[in-house]
Scaffold this motif. Structure first.
Motif, short mmCIF file in Angstrom:
data_model
loop_
_atom_site.label_atom_id
_atom_site.label_comp_id
_atom_site.label_asym_id
_atom_site.label_seq_id
_atom_site.Cartn_x
_atom_site.Cartn_y
_atom_site.Cartn_z
N SER A 19 0.83 -1.19 0.00
CA SER A 19 0.00 0.00 0.00
C SER A 19 0.87 1.24 0.00
O SER A 19 1.86 1.31 0.73
CB SER A 19 -0.91 -0.01 1.23
N GLY A 21 0.44 5.25 0.53
CA GLY A 21 -0.39 6.38 0.92
C GLY A 21 0.23 7.72 0.63
O GLY A 21 -0.41 8.75 0.81
N ARG A 25 -0.84 10.42 3.40
CA ARG A 25 -1.39 9.31 4.19
C ARG A 25 -0.28 8.31 4.53
O ARG A 25 -0.34 7.14 4.15
CB ARG A 25 -2.48 8.60 3.39
N ARG A 27 0.40 6.64 7.08
CA ARG A 27 0.00 5.43 7.82
C ARG A 27 -0.46 4.31 6.88
O ARG A 27 -0.53 3.16 7.27
CB ARG A 27 -1.06 5.74 8.86
N LEU A 28 -0.72 4.69 5.62
CA LEU A 28 -1.12 3.68 4.64
C LEU A 28 0.05 3.13 3.85
O LEU A 28 -0.14 2.28 2.98
CB LEU A 28 -2.19 4.25 3.69
N ASP A 29 1.27 3.61 4.11
CA ASP A 29 2.46 3.02 3.50
C ASP A 29 2.78 1.73 4.24
O ASP A 29 3.11 1.77 5.43
CB ASP A 29 3.67 3.96 3.61
N ASP A 41 -6.13 -6.35 7.77
CA ASP A 41 -5.98 -5.00 7.22
C ASP A 41 -7.20 -4.64 6.36
O ASP A 41 -7.72 -3.54 6.45
CB ASP A 41 -4.72 -4.89 6.37
N PHE A 45 -10.90 -1.58 6.60
CA PHE A 45 -11.41 -0.64 5.61
C PHE A 45 -12.71 -1.11 4.98
O PHE A 45 -13.14 -0.58 3.96
CB PHE A 45 -10.35 -0.40 4.52
N ALA A 74 -8.81 5.25 -3.13
CA ALA A 74 -7.74 4.31 -3.46
C ALA A 74 -8.07 3.57 -4.75
O ALA A 74 -9.23 3.39 -5.10
CB ALA A 74 -7.54 3.30 -2.34
N ALA A 92 -3.14 4.75 -2.56
CA ALA A 92 -4.01 5.62 -1.78
C ALA A 92 -3.40 7.01 -1.59
O ALA A 92 -3.82 7.76 -0.72
CB ALA A 92 -4.31 4.97 -0.43
N ASP A 93 -2.43 7.34 -2.40
CA ASP A 93 -1.75 8.64 -2.34
C ASP A 93 -2.61 9.67 -3.08
O ASP A 93 -2.73 9.62 -4.31
CB ASP A 93 -0.38 8.52 -3.00
#
Length: 107
Positions: A19, A21, A25, A27-29, A41, A45, A74, A92-93
């Protein structure tokens, strides 16, 4: 629909989730390995699943998850082998997402 066991059955035991982010974001990396961890995970979501639209992503099965205001949250792509998901890639970036032409998918 929140069925953890059904999701777990769709995942290869050695599935890898990547992932991105971006800086907005962080925290989504993540890189997550193994079906139980990837399923956990994904369950975090699950409320976003209602807004998802199926799509081919670079030739792979996947989709776009939308925010309530219509912007993409995303883009997901799934690699399938032997009838199970072996890789999941999530972009999700927001900075990168805004450059994608997703209009045809949003319709």
């Amino acid at each position: 629909d929140g069925d953890f066991e059904r999701l777990l059955a769709a995942l290869d035991p050695d599935v890898v989730l990547r992932s991105d982010g971006g800086s907005a974001r962080p925290r989504l990396d993540a890189v997550t390995r193994g079906a139980p961890a990837v399923a956990a995970d994904a369950m975090a979501f699950r409320q976003l699943a209602e807004s998802a639209t199926r799509a081919l992503v670079n030739g792979l099965p996947g989709g776009v998850v939308w925010m309530p205001d219509g912007r993409p949250f995303a883009v997901l792509a799934f690699t399938v082998a032997g009838g199970r998901i072996v890789e999941m890639d999530v972009l999700a970036d927001p900075e990168r997402l805004e450059h994608l032409d997703l209009e045809a998918i949003a319709g």
